[in-house]
Motif scaffolding. Sequence first.
Motif, PDB file in Angstrom:
ATOM      1  N   ARG A  34       0.793  -1.184   0.127  1.00 54.06           N
ATOM      2  CA  ARG A  34       0.030  -0.042   0.071  1.00 54.06           C
ATOM      3  C   ARG A  34       1.052   1.247  -0.120  1.00 54.06           C
ATOM      4  O   ARG A  34       1.749   1.242   0.781  1.00 54.06           O
ATOM      5  CB  ARG A  34      -1.064  -0.151   1.188  1.00 54.06           C
ATOM      6  CG  ARG A  34      -1.746   1.214   1.249  1.00 54.06           C
ATOM      7  CD  ARG A  34      -2.419   1.260   2.828  1.00 54.06           C
ATOM      8  NE  ARG A  34      -3.254   2.399   2.949  1.00 54.06           N
ATOM      9  CZ  ARG A  34      -3.913   2.801   4.090  1.00 54.06           C
ATOM     10  NH1 ARG A  34      -3.741   2.106   5.260  1.00 54.06           N
ATOM     11  NH2 ARG A  34      -4.703   3.594   4.038  1.00 54.06           N
ATOM     12  N   THR A  92      -0.580   1.113  -5.485  1.00 49.18           N
ATOM     13  CA  THR A  92      -2.110   0.908  -4.949  1.00 49.18           C
ATOM     14  C   THR A  92      -2.309   1.718  -3.572  1.00 49.18           C
ATOM     15  O   THR A  92      -1.603   1.851  -2.814  1.00 49.18           O
ATOM     16  CB  THR A  92      -1.970  -0.610  -4.431  1.00 49.18           C
ATOM     17  OG1 THR A  92      -1.731  -1.432  -5.717  1.00 49.18           O
ATOM     18  CG2 THR A  92      -3.374  -1.076  -4.098  1.00 49.18           C
ATOM     19  N   HIS A 151      -5.376   2.688  -0.584  1.00 50.94           N
ATOM     20  CA  HIS A 151      -6.570   2.307  -0.073  1.00 50.94           C
ATOM     21  C   HIS A 151      -7.184   3.554   0.640  1.00 50.94           C
ATOM     22  O   HIS A 151      -6.467   4.553   1.044  1.00 50.94           O
ATOM     23  CB  HIS A 151      -6.093   1.418   1.134  1.00 50.94           C
ATOM     24  CG  HIS A 151      -5.463  -0.050   0.613  1.00 50.94           C
ATOM     25  ND1 HIS A 151      -4.071  -0.006  -0.006  1.00 50.94           N
ATOM     26  CD2 HIS A 151      -5.770  -1.299   0.753  1.00 50.94           C
ATOM     27  CE1 HIS A 151      -3.892  -1.111  -0.208  1.00 50.94           C
ATOM     28  NE2 HIS A 151      -4.891  -1.905   0.226  1.00 50.94           N
ATOM     29  N   GLY A 152      -8.546   3.638   0.590  1.00 50.47           N
ATOM     30  CA  GLY A 152      -9.209   4.727   1.245  1.00 50.47           C
ATOM     31  C   GLY A 152     -10.361   4.713   1.062  1.00 50.47           C
ATOM     32  O   GLY A 152     -11.206   3.807   0.723  1.00 50.47           O
ATOM     33  N   TRP A 153     -11.207   5.859   1.329  1.00 52.19           N
ATOM     34  CA  TRP A 153     -12.433   6.072   1.199  1.00 52.19           C
ATOM     35  C   TRP A 153     -13.028   6.847  -0.213  1.00 52.19           C
ATOM     36  O   TRP A 153     -11.869   8.005  -0.167  1.00 52.19           O
ATOM     37  CB  TRP A 153     -13.146   6.865   2.579  1.00 52.19           C
ATOM     38  CG  TRP A 153     -13.243   5.748   3.496  1.00 52.19           C
ATOM     39  CD1 TRP A 153     -14.090   4.815   3.721  1.00 52.19           C
ATOM     40  CD2 TRP A 153     -12.140   5.626   4.636  1.00 52.19           C
ATOM     41  NE1 TRP A 153     -13.908   3.972   5.035  1.00 52.19           N
ATOM     42  CE2 TRP A 153     -12.890   4.363   5.448  1.00 52.19           C
ATOM     43  CE3 TRP A 153     -10.897   6.228   4.800  1.00 52.19           C
ATOM     44  CZ2 TRP A 153     -11.883   3.966   6.410  1.00 52.19           C
ATOM     45  CZ3 TRP A 153     -10.126   5.674   6.055  1.00 52.19           C
ATOM     46  CH2 TRP A 153     -10.392   4.657   6.751  1.00 52.19           C
ATOM     47  N   ASP A 211      -7.432   9.153   2.325  1.00 50.67           N
ATOM     48  CA  ASP A 211      -6.963   8.118   3.398  1.00 50.67           C
ATOM     49  C   ASP A 211      -6.656   9.104   4.511  1.00 50.67           C
ATOM     50  O   ASP A 211      -6.719  10.215   4.604  1.00 50.67           O
ATOM     51  CB  ASP A 211      -5.856   7.120   2.889  1.00 50.67           C
ATOM     52  CG  ASP A 211      -4.263   7.774   2.738  1.00 50.67           C
ATOM     53  OD1 ASP A 211      -4.232   9.010   3.221  1.00 50.67           O
ATOM     54  OD2 ASP A 211      -3.462   7.303   2.361  1.00 50.67           O
ATOM     55  N   ALA A 219     -15.365   2.193   1.162  1.00 49.40           N
ATOM     56  CA  ALA A 219     -13.999   1.853   1.291  1.00 49.40           C
ATOM     57  C   ALA A 219     -13.609   0.923  -0.199  1.00 49.40           C
ATOM     58  O   ALA A 219     -14.002   0.128  -0.492  1.00 49.40           O
ATOM     59  CB  ALA A 219     -13.844   0.812   2.384  1.00 49.40           C
ATOM     60  N   VAL A 220     -12.380   1.455  -0.673  1.00 51.68           N
ATOM     61  CA  VAL A 220     -11.775   1.037  -1.890  1.00 51.68           C
ATOM     62  C   VAL A 220     -10.362   0.732  -1.874  1.00 51.68           C
ATOM     63  O   VAL A 220      -9.639   1.338  -1.162  1.00 51.68           O
ATOM     64  CB  VAL A 220     -12.248   2.112  -3.006  1.00 51.68           C
ATOM     65  CG1 VAL A 220     -13.689   2.085  -3.170  1.00 51.68           C
ATOM     66  CG2 VAL A 220     -11.809   3.215  -2.906  1.00 51.68           C
ATOM     67  N   ARG A 221      -9.994   0.121  -2.760  1.00 50.17           N
ATOM     68  CA  ARG A 221      -8.497  -0.213  -3.336  1.00 50.17           C
ATOM     69  C   ARG A 221      -8.501   0.258  -4.591  1.00 50.17           C
ATOM     70  O   ARG A 221      -9.211  -0.489  -5.392  1.00 50.17           O
ATOM     71  CB  ARG A 221      -8.094  -1.701  -3.015  1.00 50.17           C
ATOM     72  CG  ARG A 221      -6.662  -1.757  -3.236  1.00 50.17           C
ATOM     73  CD  ARG A 221      -6.058  -3.281  -3.345  1.00 50.17           C
ATOM     74  NE  ARG A 221      -6.489  -3.911  -1.957  1.00 50.17           N
ATOM     75  CZ  ARG A 221      -7.308  -5.009  -1.443  1.00 50.17           C
ATOM     76  NH1 ARG A 221      -7.827  -5.585  -2.305  1.00 50.17           N
ATOM     77  NH2 ARG A 221      -7.395  -5.352  -0.263  1.00 50.17           N
ATOM     78  N   THR A 232      -5.592   0.740  -8.008  1.00 50.98           N
ATOM     79  CA  THR A 232      -4.132   0.619  -8.480  1.00 50.98           C
ATOM     80  C   THR A 232      -4.022   1.523  -9.679  1.00 50.98           C
ATOM     81  O   THR A 232      -5.096   1.641 -10.550  1.00 50.98           O
ATOM     82  CB  THR A 232      -4.139  -0.835  -8.922  1.00 50.98           C
ATOM     83  OG1 THR A 232      -3.761  -1.462  -7.705  1.00 50.98           O
ATOM     84  CG2 THR A 232      -2.473  -0.851  -9.352  1.00 50.98           C
ATOM     85  N   GLU A 263     -11.085  -1.597  -7.170  1.00 49.42           N
ATOM     86  CA  GLU A 263     -11.963  -2.890  -6.059  1.00 49.42           C
ATOM     87  C   GLU A 263     -12.440  -1.811  -5.106  1.00 49.42           C
ATOM     88  O   GLU A 263     -12.210  -1.056  -4.191  1.00 49.42           O
ATOM     89  CB  GLU A 263     -11.001  -3.457  -5.246  1.00 49.42           C
ATOM     90  CG  GLU A 263      -9.799  -4.313  -6.443  1.00 49.42           C
ATOM     91  CD  GLU A 263      -8.781  -5.062  -5.750  1.00 49.42           C
ATOM     92  OE1 GLU A 263      -9.257  -6.060  -4.855  1.00 49.42           O
ATOM     93  OE2 GLU A 263      -7.777  -4.414  -5.631  1.00 49.42           O
ATOM     94  N   LEU A 298     -14.211  -2.385  -1.655  1.00 52.71           N
ATOM     95  CA  LEU A 298     -13.874  -3.378  -0.608  1.00 52.71           C
ATOM     96  C   LEU A 298     -15.339  -3.199   0.235  1.00 52.71           C
ATOM     97  O   LEU A 298     -15.682  -4.448   0.836  1.00 52.71           O
ATOM     98  CB  LEU A 298     -12.820  -2.952   0.368  1.00 52.71           C
ATOM     99  CG  LEU A 298     -11.541  -2.709  -0.600  1.00 52.71           C
ATOM    100  CD1 LEU A 298     -10.368  -2.442   0.213  1.00 52.71           C
ATOM    101  CD2 LEU A 298     -11.193  -4.281  -1.382  1.00 52.71           C
TER     102      LEU A 298
END
Length: 433
Positions: free
Chosen positions: A3, A18, A20-22, A39, A67-69, A71, A93, A95
Amino acid sequence: MSRTLVRDLSEHLDETVTVHGWIDTLRLQRRMQFVVLRDHTGRVQLVHPRADDPIEAAFEQVTVESAVRITGKVVANTAVRLGGLELRPERVEILSLAEPGLPIDAHTGPDRRLDWRFLDLRRPERRLVLDVQTTVEQAMRAVTAAEGFTELHTPKLMGTASESGAEVFTVDYFGRPAYLAQSPQFHKQMAIAAGIDKVFEIGPVFRAEPSYTSRHATEFTGVDAELAWIDGVEDVMAFEERLLRAVLADVRAVHGATIAELLGVEVTVPERPFPRITMADALTRLRAGGWDPAGLRVDLDPEGERALSALIAAETGHEFVFVTHFPAGIRPFYHLRPDDDPTVTESFDLLWKGVEITTGAQREHRHDRLLAQLREKGLDPAPLASYLDCFRYGTPPHGGLGLGLGRLLMLLLDLPSIRDAMFLFRGPHRLTP
């Protein structure tokens, strides 16, 4: 899959990373999709031209606060206000899909925000409070460790009500009453009697006060310290000056720019020594200015604290002031009274920006005088027998302080209420979430 945090994206220009966050915001235009991801370190804009592909479909499905991931490739773009870069997504993605229609927004009132505190804390300016709190506690532990303090964790269940017995919560303890600790005061002094020269604690404190002000809570975090072999209460005040100066210096170094950006507040590191004024002098000067015109008060109310701080700030330019030598009648029985004037105590309050954040004192360490002062207050010595025993076998001169962490953060960050200065607030009408 490793991450990358948003704050580190500038180190990965033209690389695929990549994050991650909102989902912070969505602007889904006819030809382009603009999405902002957030994030805990910042926000980044995602840009995707519509191409009837899985990325377009994902952005059409996703909702704010999902919440997503994601890339994608980090690309420089000076036109973007969020750090001068953007992310070109290659994979999206989802999540955890957020329900549409959030229960709070930036304009929601404080009580409803507390109902949805986990969502409230996703806002950077709210989350910042907890980051600053972490730095404050780390700085406090660094100072106390450097000065040879031993950190304690005192019991919060007590067999007798601390001090006077007022303002305590009673709980059932296997069929008999117990009390939630108002303060670690008695246990700190027990540690001093045990030969631990300097003790320190950061821990919960409980006050059964039906107070609904912006600076009161029924459960809060207290910062307590006690020092043995002191020459006088001045040693305690000097220690607090060193402590607060170090704390504010660290906060300024670590978070100063962010605090200014998100809250519009400049962190000032105070000069030492802090101004000092006796309670008698404070009352005289405040009455001359129109406060307490009947001359009946022997203590400062919130209006008096604000007025005194304004007066001292105008004279010295200092935001802090120690108020000293409180009358014996309004201080606890264990505060030491000087031989030359037993009507007052070797005690102090520290005011910052017009609000009391600390109470401290030199303690009475002689058993006979302690017992006499206790009886003078009309208290029964029997429930305090284990505390009084600590003074029967040679207890050194000592003193200490108790500081409210929430109030410190509230004033440091110029927050409207202590409710915003703690993770989860507890008050007379709030036991959830």
